[in-house]
Design an enzyme around this catalytic site. Sequence first.
Site, mmCIF file in Angstrom:
data_model
loop_
_atom_site.group_PDB
_atom_site.id
_atom_site.type_symbol
_atom_site.label_atom_id
_atom_site.label_comp_id
_atom_site.label_asym_id
_atom_site.label_seq_id
_atom_site.Cartn_x
_atom_site.Cartn_y
_atom_site.Cartn_z
ATOM 1 N N CYS A 46 -31.794 -92.303 -84.527
ATOM 2 C CA CYS A 46 -32.030 -93.751 -84.483
ATOM 3 C C CYS A 46 -32.028 -94.397 -85.862
ATOM 4 O O CYS A 46 -32.082 -95.619 -85.966
ATOM 5 C CB CYS A 46 -33.341 -94.052 -83.771
ATOM 6 S SG CYS A 46 -33.369 -93.402 -82.096
ATOM 7 N N HIS A 101 -35.249 -101.031 -85.463
ATOM 8 C CA HIS A 101 -34.711 -100.212 -84.381
ATOM 9 C C HIS A 101 -35.476 -100.556 -83.108
ATOM 10 O O HIS A 101 -36.708 -100.575 -83.092
ATOM 11 C CB HIS A 101 -34.859 -98.736 -84.737
ATOM 12 C CG HIS A 101 -34.637 -97.825 -83.588
ATOM 13 N ND1 HIS A 101 -33.523 -97.934 -82.776
ATOM 14 C CD2 HIS A 101 -35.373 -96.806 -83.081
ATOM 15 C CE1 HIS A 101 -33.604 -97.020 -81.826
ATOM 16 N NE2 HIS A 101 -34.704 -96.325 -81.987
ATOM 17 N N ASN A 105 -33.776 -98.400 -75.700
ATOM 18 C CA ASN A 105 -33.517 -97.784 -77.003
ATOM 19 C C ASN A 105 -32.103 -97.204 -76.995
ATOM 20 O O ASN A 105 -31.848 -96.207 -76.322
ATOM 21 C CB ASN A 105 -34.569 -96.689 -77.228
ATOM 22 C CG ASN A 105 -34.361 -95.914 -78.516
ATOM 23 O OD1 ASN A 105 -33.308 -95.991 -79.140
ATOM 24 N ND2 ASN A 105 -35.367 -95.161 -78.910
HETATM 25 N N1 ACO Z 1 -44.563 -94.344 -65.922
HETATM 26 C C1 ACO Z 1 -45.861 -94.264 -65.554
HETATM 27 N N2 ACO Z 1 -46.737 -93.503 -66.234
HETATM 28 C C2 ACO Z 1 -46.291 -92.836 -67.299
HETATM 29 C C3 ACO Z 1 -44.940 -92.883 -67.718
HETATM 30 C C4 ACO Z 1 -44.067 -93.664 -66.961
HETATM 31 N N3 ACO Z 1 -42.776 -93.808 -67.265
HETATM 32 N N4 ACO Z 1 -44.791 -92.111 -68.814
HETATM 33 C C5 ACO Z 1 -45.997 -91.601 -69.079
HETATM 34 N N5 ACO Z 1 -46.899 -92.019 -68.171
HETATM 35 C C6 ACO Z 1 -48.331 -91.733 -68.092
HETATM 36 C C7 ACO Z 1 -48.702 -90.488 -68.849
HETATM 37 O O1 ACO Z 1 -48.512 -89.321 -68.067
HETATM 38 C C8 ACO Z 1 -50.155 -90.745 -69.156
HETATM 39 O O2 ACO Z 1 -50.916 -90.426 -68.027
HETATM 40 P P1 ACO Z 1 -52.346 -89.688 -68.172
HETATM 41 O O3 ACO Z 1 -53.183 -90.671 -68.963
HETATM 42 O O4 ACO Z 1 -52.771 -89.507 -66.759
HETATM 43 O O5 ACO Z 1 -52.064 -88.431 -68.922
HETATM 44 C C9 ACO Z 1 -50.209 -92.244 -69.352
HETATM 45 O O6 ACO Z 1 -49.046 -92.782 -68.712
HETATM 46 C C10 ACO Z 1 -50.222 -92.687 -70.796
HETATM 47 O O7 ACO Z 1 -49.170 -91.983 -71.478
HETATM 48 P P2 ACO Z 1 -48.968 -92.110 -73.033
HETATM 49 O O8 ACO Z 1 -47.954 -91.115 -73.463
HETATM 50 O O9 ACO Z 1 -50.315 -92.090 -73.697
HETATM 51 O O10 ACO Z 1 -48.370 -93.583 -73.139
HETATM 52 P P3 ACO Z 1 -48.109 -94.405 -74.430
HETATM 53 O O11 ACO Z 1 -48.895 -95.625 -74.395
HETATM 54 O O12 ACO Z 1 -48.176 -93.551 -75.671
HETATM 55 O O13 ACO Z 1 -46.580 -94.818 -74.234
HETATM 56 C C11 ACO Z 1 -44.372 -94.238 -74.994
HETATM 57 C C12 ACO Z 1 -45.572 -93.811 -74.155
HETATM 58 C C13 ACO Z 1 -43.820 -95.528 -74.432
HETATM 59 C C14 ACO Z 1 -43.318 -93.147 -74.916
HETATM 60 C C15 ACO Z 1 -44.825 -94.457 -76.457
HETATM 61 O O14 ACO Z 1 -45.580 -93.343 -76.901
HETATM 62 C C16 ACO Z 1 -43.664 -94.673 -77.408
HETATM 63 O O15 ACO Z 1 -42.983 -95.683 -77.351
HETATM 64 N N6 ACO Z 1 -43.451 -93.743 -78.361
HETATM 65 C C17 ACO Z 1 -42.418 -93.893 -79.348
HETATM 66 C C18 ACO Z 1 -41.070 -93.517 -78.836
HETATM 67 C C19 ACO Z 1 -40.022 -93.946 -79.855
HETATM 68 O O16 ACO Z 1 -40.157 -94.962 -80.486
HETATM 69 N N7 ACO Z 1 -38.969 -93.200 -80.076
HETATM 70 C C20 ACO Z 1 -38.058 -93.693 -81.117
HETATM 71 C C21 ACO Z 1 -37.215 -92.729 -81.578
HETATM 72 S S1 ACO Z 1 -35.992 -92.361 -80.442
HETATM 73 C C22 ACO Z 1 -34.756 -91.433 -81.233
HETATM 74 O O17 ACO Z 1 -34.750 -91.145 -82.414
HETATM 75 C C23 ACO Z 1 -33.640 -90.891 -80.346
#
Ligand code: ACO
Length: 334
Positions: A116, A257, A287
């Site tokens: 990314c 990004h 993304n």
């Molecule tokens: N739908 C419903 N529930 C979900 C989903 C989903 N799609 N995904 C996860 N959950 C659940 C989890 O299992 C968790 O449940 P639990 O509390 O019972 O364990 C709960 O939701 C919270 O999950 P978290 O992982 O804590 O959610 P978070 O608020 O951190 O959001 C996310 C997750 C959106 C992935 C976030 O961490 C994020 O955006 N991270 C950065 C990703 C990124 O920017 N990548 C960029 C680089 S990409 C590249 O280089 C190719």
Amino acid sequence: MNQLGIGIAITGSGSATPEVTLDNYQLSQIVETSDEWITARTGIRERHLVGAEGSLRAIATTAAQRAIAMAGLAPTDLDLIILATSTPDDLFGSASQVQASLEASKAVAFDLTAACSGFVFGLVTASQFIRTGVYQNVLLIGADILSRWVDWSDRTTCVLFGDGAGAVVLQANESDHLLGFELRSNGTQNSCLQLDYTSQNKEIVKGVVVGQGTYRPIAMNGKEVYRFAVQKVPEVIEKALFRANITAEEVDWLLLHQANQRILDAVAQRLGISKEKVLSNLAHYGNTSAASIPLALDEAVREGKIQPGDVIATAGFGAGLTWGSTIFRWGRTS
Ligand code: ACO
């Protein structure tokens, strides 16, 4: 301006996304998720997907043709083509395929892989060839088809990604509009976000075993990547702004990004940049990896939001881990 008196202008942009879209409601039929969860946690509502017959070459070529036309060049004017991608059609590289499609017969072409951060790393790489006087007209494309490598049964990743391509043309110019940059890598955190090769032993002749396998789908520690982005992205932008001798108040547009709206908001807040200056189109594309910055740039240019002379602060971040920022002025103005 450098000692050779050669500056850089970014004179054209273009983008291309596939027509097929997948919204959050459709996703909730595949995995246990909901439109509410995805929208609240990421800001994403839909993403565009390349079908089985589509190719990276095709979307990259279309984006490139639009950028070349905006710059007022012909493909044969290009000296260099850099294709930032992690998802080439051909592991040997797809830049040459795009060069052939464009009929850019004079241009040398190669791929650049920095996930990314690919577009930002590519912008800096392209600028080195111009600043040294080696090349005058460079095409930089950021394009990815991550849908090929997403595990569609993993709700923690499949909701995030989409496909697309964006491109810019950089040209040698009297005044220098690439004002500052900073690039960083930290391989010790590589396991946070991977699309890694997995090998199986194959004995080709007695005693000689080679590895033959494939790539595993994207695996990500979302929380770690989120923490990394919110901490490191403001730092790298501040460093690039310092190099550019520009304050955050002088930035017209913050173009990050497009990974997650919460990351965009947090970074803008840390930098003291108001929401109105933050470009965001991830609701419609998700993304798109190396494509996300040039795709959002091109939309804002064509909508007339970004005007010639505007100062744009960009930052890419992602797998590697890699991250980086460039500060540039849009267009050919003196
Ligand atoms: N739908 C419903 N529930 C979900 C989903 C989903 N799609 N995904 C996860 N959950 C659940 C989890 O299992 C968790 O449940 P639990 O509390 O019972 O364990 C709960 O939701 C919270 O999950 P978290 O992982 O804590 O959610 P978070 O608020 O951190 O959001 C996310 C997750 C959106 C992935 C976030 O961490 C994020 O955006 N991270 C950065 C990703 C990124 O920017 N990548 C960029 C680089 S990409 C590249 O280089 C190719």
